[in-house]
Design a protein around this motif. Structure first.
Motif, PDB file in Angstrom:
ATOM      1  N   ARG A   4     -29.023  38.397 -20.841  1.00 33.83           N
ATOM      2  CA  ARG A   4     -27.834  38.953 -19.709  1.00 33.83           C
ATOM      3  C   ARG A   4     -27.094  40.181 -20.369  1.00 33.83           C
ATOM      4  NH1 ARG A   4     -29.374  39.284 -15.062  1.00 33.83           N
ATOM      5  NH2 ARG A   4     -30.299  37.392 -14.328  1.00 33.83           N
ATOM      6  N   GLU A   5     -27.017  40.349 -21.519  1.00 34.79           N
ATOM      7  CA  GLU A   5     -26.180  41.453 -22.430  1.00 34.79           C
ATOM      8  C   GLU A   5     -26.986  42.715 -22.618  1.00 34.79           C
ATOM      9  OE1 GLU A   5     -24.847  39.432 -25.835  1.00 34.79           O
ATOM     10  OE2 GLU A   5     -23.845  37.956 -24.762  1.00 34.79           O
ATOM     11  N   LEU A   6     -28.230  42.698 -22.473  1.00 36.58           N
ATOM     12  CA  LEU A   6     -29.235  43.727 -22.761  1.00 36.58           C
ATOM     13  C   LEU A   6     -28.964  44.825 -21.389  1.00 36.58           C
ATOM     14  CD1 LEU A   6     -32.436  42.127 -23.683  1.00 36.58           C
ATOM     15  CD2 LEU A   6     -31.052  43.320 -24.965  1.00 36.58           C
ATOM     16  N   PRO A   7     -29.286  46.163 -21.526  1.00 39.67           N
ATOM     17  CA  PRO A   7     -28.945  46.837 -20.578  1.00 39.67           C
ATOM     18  C   PRO A   7     -30.191  46.480 -19.509  1.00 39.67           C
ATOM     19  CG  PRO A   7     -29.009  48.123 -22.874  1.00 39.67           C
ATOM     20  CD  PRO A   7     -29.517  46.839 -23.155  1.00 39.67           C
ATOM     21  N   VAL A   8     -29.926  47.028 -18.222  1.00 42.66           N
ATOM     22  CA  VAL A   8     -30.738  46.678 -17.222  1.00 42.66           C
ATOM     23  C   VAL A   8     -32.030  47.336 -17.282  1.00 42.66           C
ATOM     24  CG1 VAL A   8     -29.995  48.552 -15.717  1.00 42.66           C
ATOM     25  CG2 VAL A   8     -30.659  46.679 -14.724  1.00 42.66           C
ATOM     26  N   ASP A   9     -32.134  48.400 -17.739  1.00 39.60           N
ATOM     27  CA  ASP A   9     -33.791  48.988 -18.073  1.00 39.60           C
ATOM     28  C   ASP A   9     -34.407  47.934 -19.086  1.00 39.60           C
ATOM     29  OD1 ASP A   9     -31.799  50.393 -19.925  1.00 39.60           O
ATOM     30  OD2 ASP A   9     -33.653  50.777 -20.702  1.00 39.60           O
ATOM     31  N   LEU A 117     -29.206  44.812 -10.744  1.00 36.20           N
ATOM     32  CA  LEU A 117     -30.922  45.713 -10.003  1.00 36.20           C
ATOM     33  C   LEU A 117     -30.274  46.386  -8.476  1.00 36.20           C
ATOM     34  CD1 LEU A 117     -33.590  42.939 -10.302  1.00 36.20           C
ATOM     35  CD2 LEU A 117     -32.718  44.764 -11.927  1.00 36.20           C
ATOM     36  N   ASP A 118     -29.106  45.875  -7.867  1.00 37.71           N
ATOM     37  CA  ASP A 118     -28.765  46.563  -6.777  1.00 37.71           C
ATOM     38  C   ASP A 118     -28.067  47.894  -7.155  1.00 37.71           C
ATOM     39  OD1 ASP A 118     -29.552  44.593  -4.838  1.00 37.71           O
ATOM     40  OD2 ASP A 118     -28.049  43.409  -4.966  1.00 37.71           O
ATOM     41  N   ALA A 119     -27.146  47.831  -8.324  1.00 40.86           N
ATOM     42  CA  ALA A 119     -26.566  48.734  -8.586  1.00 40.86           C
ATOM     43  C   ALA A 119     -27.546  49.878  -9.238  1.00 40.86           C
ATOM     44  CB  ALA A 119     -25.429  48.506  -9.613  1.00 40.86           C
ATOM     45  N   LEU A 120     -28.267  49.538  -9.945  1.00 38.27           N
ATOM     46  CA  LEU A 120     -29.354  50.462 -10.379  1.00 38.27           C
ATOM     47  C   LEU A 120     -29.969  51.115  -9.165  1.00 38.27           C
ATOM     48  CD1 LEU A 120     -31.310  51.710 -12.599  1.00 38.27           C
ATOM     49  CD2 LEU A 120     -32.447  49.779 -12.395  1.00 38.27           C
ATOM     50  N   PRO A 165     -29.982  47.568  -1.442  1.00 43.71           N
ATOM     51  CA  PRO A 165     -30.657  48.695  -2.210  1.00 43.71           C
ATOM     52  C   PRO A 165     -31.899  48.517  -3.071  1.00 43.71           C
ATOM     53  CG  PRO A 165     -28.181  47.898  -2.977  1.00 43.71           C
ATOM     54  CD  PRO A 165     -28.975  46.904  -1.788  1.00 43.71           C
ATOM     55  N   VAL A 166     -32.377  47.507  -3.527  1.00 47.53           N
ATOM     56  CA  VAL A 166     -33.608  47.525  -3.790  1.00 47.53           C
ATOM     57  C   VAL A 166     -34.786  47.849  -2.952  1.00 47.53           C
ATOM     58  CG1 VAL A 166     -35.325  46.141  -5.003  1.00 47.53           C
ATOM     59  CG2 VAL A 166     -33.082  46.095  -5.753  1.00 47.53           C
ATOM     60  N   GLU A 167     -34.545  47.254  -1.819  1.00 43.54           N
ATOM     61  CA  GLU A 167     -35.488  47.437  -0.611  1.00 43.54           C
ATOM     62  C   GLU A 167     -35.444  49.031  -0.093  1.00 43.54           C
ATOM     63  OE1 GLU A 167     -37.451  44.894   0.392  1.00 43.54           O
ATOM     64  OE2 GLU A 167     -36.334  43.641  -1.146  1.00 43.54           O
ATOM     65  N   LEU A 168     -34.407  49.628  -0.239  1.00 44.58           N
ATOM     66  CA  LEU A 168     -34.121  51.251   0.273  1.00 44.58           C
ATOM     67  C   LEU A 168     -35.252  51.896  -0.736  1.00 44.58           C
ATOM     68  CD1 LEU A 168     -30.475  51.194   1.213  1.00 44.58           C
ATOM     69  CD2 LEU A 168     -32.398  51.345   2.786  1.00 44.58           C
ATOM     70  N   LEU A 169     -34.881  51.506  -2.243  1.00 48.94           N
ATOM     71  CA  LEU A 169     -35.424  52.044  -3.045  1.00 48.94           C
ATOM     72  C   LEU A 169     -37.019  51.922  -3.080  1.00 48.94           C
ATOM     73  CD1 LEU A 169     -35.515  53.647  -5.705  1.00 48.94           C
ATOM     74  CD2 LEU A 169     -35.099  51.610  -7.065  1.00 48.94           C
ATOM     75  N   LEU A 170     -37.454  50.747  -2.694  1.00 52.70           N
ATOM     76  CA  LEU A 170     -39.031  50.682  -2.679  1.00 52.70           C
ATOM     77  C   LEU A 170     -39.505  51.439  -1.382  1.00 52.70           C
ATOM     78  CD1 LEU A 170     -39.341  46.787  -3.385  1.00 52.70           C
ATOM     79  CD2 LEU A 170     -40.110  48.670  -4.738  1.00 52.70           C
ATOM     80  N   TYR A 171     -38.731  51.437  -0.366  1.00 52.42           N
ATOM     81  CA  TYR A 171     -39.125  52.269   0.947  1.00 52.42           C
ATOM     82  C   TYR A 171     -39.430  53.621   0.552  1.00 52.42           C
ATOM     83  CZ  TYR A 171     -39.254  54.318   5.486  1.00 52.42           C
ATOM     84  OH  TYR A 171     -39.820  54.728   6.657  1.00 52.42           O
ATOM     85  N   LEU A 172     -38.210  54.320  -0.146  1.00 57.57           N
ATOM     86  CA  LEU A 172     -38.132  55.812  -0.496  1.00 57.57           C
ATOM     87  C   LEU A 172     -39.210  55.984  -1.647  1.00 57.57           C
ATOM     88  CD1 LEU A 172     -34.439  56.015  -0.442  1.00 57.57           C
ATOM     89  CD2 LEU A 172     -36.129  57.176   1.330  1.00 57.57           C
ATOM     90  N   SER A 173     -39.542  55.269  -2.463  1.00 54.13           N
ATOM     91  CA  SER A 173     -40.496  55.183  -3.314  1.00 54.13           C
ATOM     92  C   SER A 173     -42.140  55.038  -2.768  1.00 54.13           C
ATOM     93  CB  SER A 173     -40.375  54.627  -4.644  1.00 54.13           C
ATOM     94  OG  SER A 173     -40.631  53.337  -4.327  1.00 54.13           O
ATOM     95  N   GLY A 174     -41.987  54.971  -1.530  1.00 57.37           N
ATOM     96  CA  GLY A 174     -43.527  55.046  -1.138  1.00 57.37           C
ATOM     97  C   GLY A 174     -44.202  53.552  -0.986  1.00 57.37           C
TER      98      GLY A 174
END
Length: 196
Positions: A4-9, A117-120, A165-174
């Motif tokens: 949990r302390e690692l960067p999100v990526d 993940l939502d913030a990213l 947010p994750v769902e919006l990203l998936l939609y916008l990424s095809g």
């Protein structure tokens, strides 16, 4: 340092590696025509070569999924992939989207309770929303998170995408079929968005 302390990526990279190992080399993904082996080879090549062809992709795949997972777990080269600030921009959304490519194609539900993940995803949809809005001009595009922020691109009264947010990203990424979003708004704008 705990997970949990690692960067999100980096967390997404390691969690995706675990999922690739769990599903094996022949599992489907949302990337048309690609298995998990193809996806792993793509991720390795993306970080280690600026350009590649089908021959190089085949060469990476020939190394096998365990070797590719090992290379991914070892991390990306230092420049530019590990530069603070850039690392999340360059790899965060890539690993998030491809993690969901494997999860969704294999019948797994969306992950919940992950504000990281939502913030990213929300940071990333700023760019992808702008790109989508350019494609549907003169219509505008509005992104809405239920009970959360809204972002508008272009003219008022256009298409409205509503979802986490994750769902919006998936939609916008095809990944429209897999994304759990609601599409509403001006019928012309919605038709333009569907056609883009």
């Amino acid at each position: 340092m705990g997970a949990r302390e690692l960067p999100v990526d980096e967390r997404e990279r390691l969690e995706l590696c675990g999922l690739l190992a769990e599903t094996g080399p022949d599992a489907p993904t949302l990337c048309e025509g690609w298995t998990t082996l193809d996806l792993a080879a793509h991720l390795v090549l993306r970080e280690h070569f600026s350009r590649w062809d089908d021959e190089r992709l085949a060469g990476e795949k020939a190394k096998g999924l365990p070797a590719l997972i090992g290379r991914l777990r070892a991390g990306a080269p230092a420049v530019p992939w590990r530069i603070p600030g850039l690392r999340t921009l360059l790899n965060g959304a890539e690993f998030l989207i491809h993690h969901e490519d494997v999860r969704r194609a294999n019948g797994m539900e969306p992950r919940t309770g992950r504000p990281d993940l939502d913030a990213l995803a929300w940071r990333t949809v700023r760019l992808s929303g702008w790109q989508a809005a350019r494609k549907i001009r003169p219509h505008g595009l509005e992104l809405r998170v239920p009970g959360g922020p809204t972002r508008r691109f272009g003219a008022d009264g256009g298409a409205v995408l509503t979802g986490p947010p994750v769902e919006l990203l998936l939609y916008l990424s095809g990944r429209r079929e897999a994304a759990r979003v609601e599409v509403a708004g001006d019928p012309g704008a919605v038709a333009a968005l569907d056609a883009s």
